[in-house]
Every structure is written in structure tokens, then in C-alpha cells.
Motif scaffolding. Structure first.
Motif, short mmCIF file in Angstrom:
data_model
loop_
_atom_site.label_atom_id
_atom_site.label_comp_id
_atom_site.label_asym_id
_atom_site.label_seq_id
_atom_site.Cartn_x
_atom_site.Cartn_y
_atom_site.Cartn_z
N VAL A 458 0.89 -1.16 0.00
CA VAL A 458 0.00 0.00 0.00
C VAL A 458 0.92 1.21 0.00
O VAL A 458 1.92 1.23 0.72
N PRO A 460 1.29 5.75 -1.09
CA PRO A 460 0.50 6.96 -1.34
C PRO A 460 0.34 7.24 -2.83
O PRO A 460 1.24 6.92 -3.62
N LEU A 467 10.13 3.26 -6.47
CA LEU A 467 10.24 3.23 -5.02
C LEU A 467 9.76 1.91 -4.43
O LEU A 467 9.94 1.65 -3.24
N SER A 470 12.65 -2.19 -4.25
CA SER A 470 13.39 -2.88 -3.17
C SER A 470 12.51 -3.83 -2.37
O SER A 470 13.01 -4.78 -1.78
N PHE A 471 11.19 -3.56 -2.33
CA PHE A 471 10.29 -4.50 -1.64
C PHE A 471 10.43 -5.90 -2.24
O PHE A 471 10.35 -6.90 -1.52
N TRP A 477 17.78 -10.29 -0.64
CA TRP A 477 18.95 -9.58 -0.11
C TRP A 477 19.34 -10.11 1.27
O TRP A 477 20.53 -10.26 1.57
N PHE A 509 14.57 6.64 -12.73
CA PHE A 509 14.12 7.60 -11.73
C PHE A 509 13.07 8.48 -12.40
O PHE A 509 12.38 9.23 -11.76
N TYR A 551 -3.40 10.32 5.26
CA TYR A 551 -2.49 11.44 5.54
C TYR A 551 -2.61 12.53 4.47
O TYR A 551 -2.43 12.25 3.28
N ARG A 554 -4.10 12.45 0.74
CA ARG A 554 -3.43 12.08 -0.51
C ARG A 554 -4.06 10.84 -1.14
O ARG A 554 -3.95 10.62 -2.33
N THR B 463 24.72 -0.95 -3.58
CA THR B 463 23.36 -0.42 -3.50
C THR B 463 23.40 1.05 -3.12
O THR B 463 24.14 1.45 -2.23
N HIS B 466 19.17 5.49 -1.76
CA HIS B 466 17.77 5.82 -2.04
C HIS B 466 16.92 4.57 -2.23
O HIS B 466 15.71 4.62 -2.09
N LEU B 467 17.57 3.44 -2.52
CA LEU B 467 16.81 2.19 -2.69
C LEU B 467 16.32 1.64 -1.35
O LEU B 467 15.54 0.70 -1.31
N LEU B 468 16.80 2.19 -0.24
CA LEU B 468 16.37 1.72 1.07
C LEU B 468 15.26 2.60 1.66
O LEU B 468 14.65 2.25 2.67
N SER B 470 12.18 3.34 0.92
CA SER B 470 10.80 2.82 1.07
C SER B 470 10.69 1.85 2.24
O SER B 470 9.59 1.68 2.79
N PHE B 471 11.79 1.19 2.61
CA PHE B 471 11.74 0.29 3.78
C PHE B 471 11.28 1.07 5.02
O PHE B 471 10.56 0.55 5.87
N ALA B 474 7.25 1.64 4.69
CA ALA B 474 6.26 0.59 4.39
C ALA B 474 5.18 0.48 5.47
O ALA B 474 3.99 0.41 5.15
N ASP B 482 2.57 8.79 6.23
CA ASP B 482 3.84 9.04 5.54
C ASP B 482 4.52 10.22 6.21
O ASP B 482 3.96 10.83 7.14
N TYR B 483 5.72 10.55 5.80
CA TYR B 483 6.39 11.78 6.26
C TYR B 483 7.06 12.42 5.07
O TYR B 483 7.53 11.75 4.16
N LEU B 484 7.10 13.77 5.11
CA LEU B 484 7.56 14.51 3.94
C LEU B 484 9.02 14.91 4.02
O LEU B 484 9.38 16.05 3.74
N TYR B 506 14.09 9.26 -1.05
CA TYR B 506 13.38 9.06 -2.31
C TYR B 506 13.64 10.19 -3.27
O TYR B 506 13.32 10.11 -4.44
N LYS B 507 14.23 11.29 -2.78
CA LYS B 507 14.32 12.49 -3.60
C LYS B 507 15.50 12.48 -4.55
O LYS B 507 15.56 13.28 -5.47
N THR B 508 16.48 11.65 -4.29
CA THR B 508 17.67 11.72 -5.12
C THR B 508 17.92 10.39 -5.80
O THR B 508 17.52 9.34 -5.31
N PHE B 509 18.58 10.46 -6.93
CA PHE B 509 18.89 9.26 -7.67
C PHE B 509 20.40 9.27 -7.92
O PHE B 509 20.97 8.29 -8.34
#
Lengths: 620, 620
Positions: A458, A460, A467, A470-471, A477, A509, A551, A554, B463, B466-468, B470-471, B474, B482-484, B506-509
Motif C-alpha cells: 500500500v 501513497p 520506489l 526494493s520491496f 537480499w 528515476f 495522511y 493524498r 546499492t 535511495h533504494l532503502l 521505502s523500507f 512501508a 507518511d512523512y515529507l 526518495y528524492k535523489t537518484f
């Protein structure tokens, strides 16, 4: 699989590189990209130039030939296959590995000073040209457009460009008329003050006009360009194809009563001159939208002042969000497809002990069973039917010389799909007909955990698919395992099985945020070279989710599986699954049994039904 | 918090924008970026121009003033704070929300045709200049460099640039001499055929020369530039600072015996002319490395043919991977820091019932307790000490007018850290001194699950952080929360508390892959406007992991927490935790008790020790 012998071909190509007939000066390197003039992923035989020169026939790869070297870049899906298909003249460049140089770095490292690197401007995308040109220039070299394709110059028996019959789709399949699509496109153009839109991607053109062709195997598209203005619609296509009156009616061809909603047909080749004329005739303020993946040749026709390259065209974005009719069609297509697969697995179980089923005959049987389903058109990609070690070749396609017999002792992976008039399917199942080893089950279970983690996620509204990648990997891993491909791609509706602008991959990206109505695949895997391959793939629909909280208003999204084929419980180590994961498996199997069971019953397919009932028993 | 009154200031600024003394023609818009000439995140008072003009004093934000409008862009951490600090003359542009236009889109939408947009070229980064200039030009406007800063023109009482005392660090703190760092840098330059390297980031210069200053609050850096060639080392700095003999020795200042390892000092301001002279004197083949985040003014001194802009300099990359001495120092710093915090929490528990402790006095007490620790230098950022609704202001800093009293009824969030000579700390704990509500506990537990998911993640070498990201989200996502803000940032060693090139967001690649020895923060959160804020932050060290398998010999990594401060069990709904998560909490608390308990005992801090023992009881 024996490699293609390329010594003589390379000699001829290098001769052409020095021949002033093609370019005023000798060129020191020649780039052979994968694509056609539309940057299609799958291409017609006449466009298989990279395969012709190096032998590697996977869907992605770029060859570069210099006076001394020949190298071919491809990604992790194809490392094994490419190494088997290319002879010693070629170096395999494994993309994604740290030690592998980029094409430009490699060129810069081996070229003599002030070298010229040639490429056919029609088959290199504008953004790739720009990138490569900038890199070469900064190192004192130059990228040059060679108008005659040098592969074609040495390819004596090159096939013709196909021109198959066109079919148009009614509203019962498309949900929206092409006129409505044009109106929506023009509204977006008006909003962004754009006067012209040049469509170059074949699936976008097919989608826009509610037309389908069969020019490229597996992809129901046809060679064409389109230029849409505020008052005109130009379609560039082999004109012979438009002689059918019903088609002319569908397109309102050259209709005088509503000219801005009438399609004007032009010969395919005239797109260059026509676009030139359009740009010459208009004010310098006119903006032209063109994909930044369009060919360099066509892009550069548009003067820089007019040109507005975009990563995703409005058609690409509109096409990705399926309407209710398309979703219904995709669901129907997946039900029929699942019925065929249940029947296939029941048949395989019966036949395998006789040791007569091979990778090829299993793939043929799958195609035969699918072809019995209503509105079947053809496969959506070459079936990957692979046993044991062949399963580790990620985009394997069985050939007579590699063909293995299915047995009770090896893992079998089948990744297949079809085009139906109502939708496109793509499904992978990995099964064992005897007793899988503990290690095979362990790896399968990690892959399954990844599949479930994405499918049940789930997230937003506004979340980009990358994003979620990685799930799919977390469980692998944790045990030190991984797979070298993305987790999912967009899927068209009776269109290309791979489409943008959304997907689930660590590699990008720039994907667009996921939206309700988008359809993607969820296909983590694990591949043990020389031993086995595992992949579990469903096509899933993005749907609204209703979690406990909301939240900042959204809203949330999740996935609904469209693919409804049991996942083999025998391959699972259920002790490695959490209760939540076991619940997911049971609920998925309950729906498979309910929906596909009814269809199999309706079709009177007893073998498939029995297999389905047995394979959807709940796990404890 | 009352907003700054800006009507008169804006009137004066707009007058300056029309004044031909500053630019030959009137400019229609003026951009006021956040940074200084070194693109520092934290800046000296003399560089707080954006704060001066609009009142908002957060660490990130860009103001743009036109003839009619004034707008300020900032990110989710600061929405609330900015809206409180700015008056009605200003529009708050909430970055990251779909409806918020980018600066360039906004400018294009409101500017009259052919407008000129001004900016001080010393405080806009080269890459930002390029991006903005391109966007404006494509819309018929132009970006112009205004050499005199227009804010300075109206800022009558602007402070002086600081020039604090420098200190040099011995090998027992740095592990590597500056000479070795220069040698490593030159080796990289040789490998990439680069002849000059221009260092502009203050923390990179401090790191390179094993020097520290105090020019910018919280950041032990000093105003300087450096230019390193293959045989010369130029340091541009206020020369008065180098009068101390020990410092001159440390830098081998103007030493004749080994000139290529001797530092030559130049006045700070002469970097422009000196770089000009270097570029003029050398062959056009000489390549100059400079960060693409360096100022536009300095970047443009280097002729395009020489210039090789890089996203991360070799110093930035080398600095990020801590050596054994630095890791040992960071561990020591975190032990001392944790001892101070245990003492703080014990003190708070005792004092809060008296209703005399406020956000400010709690922050002061934290500083006092830290200052008692060995080798304490100062705080590493302004303490975020926030009660109840103030906790929802992500980068809140208590001021007399917002100061709330800590109580038994509200959640308390404290995000704080310090500079010690051996390392830098940054830790956030969220606690309740009475009885938290079920909802507060639920949210806290989701945040904790995210914190653990990152901290315990195992992932392949190579790795990117940024790939981590979303962990960390979740569990929150699953409940619609969520948080911004991002999840983590790199942390310097007795340097900036925020540093590149790695992080978890999540903002950078473009972040660099995580490597063993890198140090980042792990700080998911949840913020309920008007109610409370939750954040759980540890600083963690990237370490090799040894999972069961080792796919393609890539090796795996995980994190080891350096922060060792108990996480309040009272705030957890332990039923929402999995067994694995409970095990993680218990193991973490076991280590806290063992390591910090010994330190508290050594320091004779009984209150802290008792608190620690109680707060690290295992959960069932």
C-alpha cells in the motif's frame, strides 16, 4: 547454440567505414543500435541490424565496431545468451557491472585522436545522440550522422519492411473513440501552448487511431508517423493499406465536412519533408512536441526554436491509464489466458513422465491452447520455456540445438503471454513436476515473498514505481541473493507487452507516478547459472486502497492481480512465509479457483479444472 | 512566532532592481538563494540574505522577488515554520506538492515578455544557474548575473564575514595526514588526466588539510578555497589566520624543501584572479575539476574547454568513507553523547512534574550535560526541543514566543547533537513522560518499524541509499501515513552533520552507492499538524554483512547503530511488532545498557545509569 561467424561481415563493414561513398572521410567507429526508426523494443526482420552484424538476437543491445575492435553492450538478462551467440570477434560488455565501461568511455579509451564515430541518425534516439555526441566532443572526437546505413550496405539479403493489413477497434474494445483522444490531446497542447505534436512511437499511433496491425511480430502495431495540429491530422503510412472502405470511414479520411477531425494520409517516407514544410511555414513561436526518444534524424528537422522534446508524450501518459472498458477487456483476456494455462499444466503433468515433452513442444502446446481461446490474435512475446540450467538464461528462447526435455528432476520456468483483441497477457510460473530440492524451494520462497511484498504493498498516490522495487528484493537480499533485472514494466491493452511510462525498477528515476488504472507486471526472480531459474510474474492493476488513515488526503493505492494462475505450493517452503504471506497465497488461490474454475467449467475443460482445484488447496 | 514585516524592505529591494547602478537595465525579478559562496547548508550571519528579506530562517529555501510578487520555496520540513515567519507580502511555495510550480515555471507564468531575472553569481551554484538560465531562455527571458548583491545593498547593518581561530588535528583524530590525502587526490587526478582541482566546499577543505575552524555556527569549518595542482597547493584564506607558528608548521607553509607538498597561502578574495591566471597560463588540454555545485561565478572563470564539472568531488567521496581512526572517534563521541542524554532524560523525569521545564530549558540542559563530556566543542545543529504540536514543525527551534512547558500530557521530541573533537553526533528521541494515547503509540510503532527495517536491512554492495528509503515507510504507508522528508543523510566526522554523497532519500537518484565505512542517519518520522511529532533517529555505520549466500561474490552490507540511547518502550505498541522487531529492540537495548552503562558508571552518573537500566528492560 553456436555463435554466428562474423569475420567476413566485419571485414566488409570496416571497408564501408572507410568508403567515401557513405561519408566524406573514413570513420573510425560505427554504432549499431538495437532499435528501428521508431525506437521500438521489438523490431521487424528488416531492422534486425545488430543481430545481423554480431549474431546476438536479444531484445536489447548495442554493437560498436572500430577498426580493431567489435563490442556489444547488453544487460543482465542476456549475459549468457549473448556470450553463446557471438563469436570471438566480439567482446561482450556486461552493463550494470561496475567494471564495465560505458559505450562512450570505451570509445574514448580506444579511439585514436580526433576520431569520427558514425551512426545512422534514423535509428539513434535524439537523447542518446545528444549524450554520446557531448561525451565524444569533450574528448576531441565527433559523432557523425551517416545517412546510408552501413549494415544495410553489407546486408545483401535484407528483408523488406512489412506492410500488413490494418484492423480498427470499436468502442466496445477501446472505450474511447479516436476523435475523443485527439480532442484530449489538443486540449493538452492548448494548455501548454504547443501547436504541433509529432507521434513517432508505433504503439502510441496505434492507440491514438484505435487501429492495429501486425508489422512487428508479437506487437499489434504498424509502421507509421502522425503529426497532429490544432486543425489537421496527418497520418504517414504505406497508402496501399488504406484502400479498404471501412478503414477510410473509420479514419474519416479526407472528409470535407469536419476537416479538423478528418485524417489526411501521406506516404510513410514523406514525414521528413512534410515536417520540414510545417516548420518552415509557421511562426517561430510555434512549439512542436516530440518525444526525446524520437529519432535524431526526425528531431533535428524541427528547428531548435520550435522543438520541445518531452520524456513522455501525452499519448504515452493517456494510454497508460486504462479506462473501464480496457480494464474489463484486460480482465477477460487474463481469465481466458489462465484457463489455457491450467489446461497446459494439467497436460504437462500427464505427459512429462513419458519423457516426450520438450521446451519447444511445451511452448507449442501453450500456444495451441491459447489459440483456442476467443479473440486470440497471437503471442505477445516469444515464449520462454526453459528447463533446469536453461531457466537461468533470463530471456531464453528454446531453439532446436538447446531444446531440453521436461522431466521430474528439474525446475521448469515458463514465461508466456498472448494478444487477444480485448487485452494483452504476460505471466511466468516456475514449477517442479517431481520433488524440488530444499535449496530450490528456499530460493522460490524468497522470490515469492518479494512478489507478495510488491503485490500487497500500500503506498501513497503519487508514488513512483521505482520506489517499490526494493520491496521485491528484501527477502533475497537478506540471504545474500538478488536478480539483475527490474521488477515490473507497464503492459499495453492489445498493444505492446512492454510500455511506459510506469514500471517498477531500480534502474530508472524518470518513471511517472503510479495511478489507478495503470497496469504493470510484478516479476521478481532468482537465477543460478548452470542450475535453474525462478520467476513469479503476475500482471497487476493499480487500484485505490483504503487504509485506516488518509495522511493529508493524498489517498493510497495498491495492486489487484489480473493474472489468476495458481502459484505452485510444492515449490514453497511455507515455514519461511509469515502468516500474512500465507493469507495472501490462500486468498489469491481462492480467487483463482472461483474465477478461473467457473471459466474452465464453462469451457468444459475437466483436466484443467481438476488441476486448478488441486493446486488451489489452502496452505496451513 | 510573529512574522517579519517586510513591506519597506521589499520596496527598497525593488528600487534597487530598477537602479542602473547595479545593472544596466532594470531587472524584473531577483532570486535570493539560501547559500553562501560555498553552497554551505548552514551559513554565517553575513550570508543570511534570504532570511533577511523574507523572515524565514530555516536551512533550505529560495526567495524570488518580482515587481508585483514575492515568493519563497521550501520543503516539507519547513511548511509550518515558513508560514509563521513570513508576512502577507510573501507566498509560500510548498515544494514536493503536485500543485506547486517550480521556480522557473512560476517565473515564466508571471513575468512580462523578455524579462531579465537577476541573481548574484557567487551564491548560485553552476548547475542551478544552467538549469534556470536554460528554462528562462526557452521562454524568451534571460538570467543575468548582478555582481553587487542587491540584498546587501539594502541591508544596512549586515555583519562581517567571520574569521575564527583555526585548529589542526593530529593523526590520532584524522588517521591520515593531509599530505597523504593530497597524494591520493593527485593519483585520482592523474588517472582521469586532470591537472587542477578547485575545492570550494568548506567541509572538503577542512577535511583535506586536517584543519577546523568555527566560522559557521555548528559546523567546524572556515572560509577558504583551495586549488591543488600536480606540483602546487594553494590555500585561499584570511592570511591573518595563519600567523600561528604551529599552524604554519602543520601546513608546511611556503616550505622550500618539498615544494609540491608545501601549502602556499593567498588572500581569500584572490581565488578569482588566481584561477583566471592558472587557466590563462596553461595548455588548452589541461582539465580542471570543479564541483557542479560550485558558484556560477567561480565556475565561469574556467574556460569551458578546461572545465570538468563533477557532481561529487574526489574529496567528497574520500571523506564519506571513514577510516578506522575516524570510526573509533565517532564511536567514542556517540558513547559520550549517549551518556549525556541518559542523564538528561533522568533529569527531565524528575523535573517535569514541577512544571518548570520548557523546550528551551530542556535544550539548554542537554547542551550543559554534553558540554561536560570530554573534547566537547559545541552543538552540531540547533537543538529541536519540541512539545506536543510544536513537534509537528519538522525543523522547529524553540523561541521565547513559542516556548512550551514539558508536561505529563504531551509527546516530547528532542533532535540534538554535538561536535566533539573525535566525532559528530545527531540523535532524535521521542518520549512521553505520562501516558501516551493509543494513537500516539500506534504512530510511534510504525515509525519504529521503519527505523528497524532500514537499520536491519541487508543489501548488496553497490546499492544506493535511495533504494532503502521505502523500507522506512512501508509500515506507515500500510496505514495510510507518511512523512515529507528523506530518511537519512551522511554525517561528517567532527565536520558537518549533513554531508554527501550518500544518504537515504526518495528524492535523489544521484547518490553514490553505500560502502562499508560510510556513516548515515536513519530517521523516519510521523507528524500530525497541530498535535504531535514523532521521529526516531540513530546515526548508523555501514558495515559488511555475512548472509547465508553470496550472489556473484558481490558481498553484502548492513548497518551498525553508533547512537546508543534507549528507545522508549512506553511509546511502543509491542503487539504491532513482529518477533524479529522485538528481538532487534531487545538486542539494541542490551548493547545500550552494556556500553553506555559502563560509561555512566565510569563517570559516576548514577541518575543516568538508573534510568538506562530501567529503560533497557527487555520486552516480551
Amino acid at each position: 547454440m553456436s555463435p554466428k561467424i562474423t569475420g567476413e561481415l566485419l571485414r566488409q563493414l570496416r571497408q564501408a567505414m572507410r568508403n567515401s561513398k557513405y561519408f566524406s572521410e573514413p570513420i573510425q567507429a560505427y554504432i549499431v543500435p538495437s532499435g528501428d526508426a521508431h525506437q521500438s523494443e521489438y523490431i521487424a526482420p528488416s531492422d534486425c541490424r545488430r543481430e545481423f552484424i554480431c549474431g546476438f538476437n536479444g531484445s536489447a543491445g548495442t554493437a560498436i565496431v572500430t577498426e580493431q575492435h567489435a563490442a556489444m553492450w547488453t544487460d543482465g538478462r542476456y549475459f549468457l545468451q549473448a556470450s553463446q551467440q557471438m563469436d570471438n570477434n566480439w567482446s561482450l560488455m556486461k552493463m550494470g557491472l561496475k567494471e564495465t565501461p560505458s559505450q562512450e568511455d570505451w570509445l574514448i579509451s580506444i579511439l585514436p585522436e580526433n576520431s569520427k564515430v558514425g551512426v545512422d541518425p534514423w535509428i539513434i534516439a535524439a537523447d542518446q545522440w545528444k549524450h554520446m555526441s557531448r561525451a565524444l566532443t569533450s574528448a576531441g572526437h565527433s559523432l557523425v550522422a551517416v545517412q546510408d546505413n552501413l549494415i544495410d550496405a553489407v546486408w545483401t539479403d535484407r528483408p523488406e519492411r512489412p506492410s500488413t493489413q490494418l484492423r480498427y477497434l470499436g468502442l466496445n474494445y477501446t472505450g474511447i473513440s479516436w476523435q475523443e483522444k485527439i480532442t484530449a490531446l489538443r486540449a493538452k497542447m492548448t494548455k501548454r501552448k504547443v501547436t504541433w505534436f509529432v507521434a513517432t512511437a508505433l504503439d502510441e499511433i496505434a492507440w491514438l487511431f484505435n487501429l492495429r496491425g501486425a508489422d512487428i511480430e508479437y506487437n499489434p502495431v504498424f509502421f507509421a508517423y502522425a503529426i497532429v495540429g490544432m486543425n489537421t491530422i496527418r497520418l504517414f503510412v504505406d497508402l496501399k493499406r488504406l484502400s479498404v472502405p471501412a478503414l477510410r470511414d473509420h479514419l474519416q479520411l479526407d472528409s470535407p465536412c469536419k476537416p479538423e477531425m478528418s485524417v489526411h494520409a501521406y506516404p510513410y517516407e514523406s514525414v521528413y519533408s512534410e515536417l520540414q514544410a510545417i516548420c518552415a511555414a509557421h511562426s517561430p513561436k510555434d512549439k512542436v512536441w516530440i518525444s526525446d526518444k524520437a529519432s535524431c534524424a526526425l528531431t533535428q528537422v524541427i528547428p531548435k526554436i520550435h522543438r520541445t522534446p518531452i520524456p513522455y508524450t501525452p499519448l504515452c501518459l493517456a494510454k497508460a491509464v486504462k479506462n473501464a472498458t480496457e480494464i474489463q477487456g484486460m480482465k477477460m483476456a487474463h481469465i481466458k489466458d489462465a484457463a489455457a494455462l491450467c489446461e497446459l499444466f494439467a497436460w504437462l503433468e500427464k505427459e512429462i513422465p513419458k519423457a516426450t515433452v520438450t521446451e519447444i513442444s511445451a511452448a507449442d502446446k501453450a500456444e495451441e491452447l491459447r489459440s483456442q481461446q476467443k479473440d486470440f490474435v497471437g503471442l505477445s512475446f516469444p515464449t520462454i520455456s526453459s528447463v533446469g540450467p536453461n531457466g537461468a538464461i533470463i530471456h531464453y528462447r528454446p531453439l532446436p540445438e538447446t531444446n531440453r526435455t521436461l522431466s521430474l528432476n528439474e525446475v521448469y520456468l515458463i514465461d508466456s503471454g498472448a494478444q487477444y483483441v480485448d487485452g494483452t497477457t504476460d505471466v511466468t510460473r516456475t514449477v517442479h513436476f517431481g520433488t524440488p530440492s530444499a535449496y530450490e524451494k528456499e530460493c522460490f520462497t524468497y522470490v515469492l515473498k518479494g512478489h507478495i511484498a510488491v503485490s500487497a504493498a500500500v503506498f501513497p498516490n503519487g508514488t513512483k514505481g521505482h520506489l517499490l522495487d526494493s520491496f521485491a528484493r528484501a527477502a533475497l537480499w537478506e540471504s545474500g541473493l538478488d536478480y539483475l533485472h527490474g521488477t515490473g514494466h507497464g503492459v499495453g491493452c492489445f498493444l505492446n507487452v512492454h510500455e511506459g511510462p510506469c514500471g517498477i525498477s531500480y534502474k530508472t528515476f524518470a518513471d511517472e507516478p503510479l495511478e489507478a488504472g495503470m497496469i504493470v507486471s510484478d516479476e521478481p526472480g532468482y537465477y543460478e547459472d548452470g542450475a535453474f531459474g525462478i520467476r513469479i510474474e503476475n500482471v497487476v492493476l493499480v487500484v485505490p486502497a483504503k487504509p485506516k488513515y488518509n495522511y493529508r488526503n493524498r489517498g493510497s493505492l495498491t495492486f489487484e492481480p489480473l493474472t489468476l494462475v495458481p502459484i505452485q505450493v510444492k515449490m514453497m517452503n511455507t515455514e519461511l512465509l509469515t502468516q500474512k504471506e500465507r493469507d495472501w497465497v490462500n486468498e489469491y488461490h481462492r480467487i483463482c479457483r472461483e474465477v478461473i474454475g467457473a471459466e474452465l467449467e464453462r469451457q468444459g475443460r475437466k483436466g484443467g479444472l481438476e488441476w486448478l482445484i488441486r493446486e488451489t488447496q489452502p496452505i496451513a
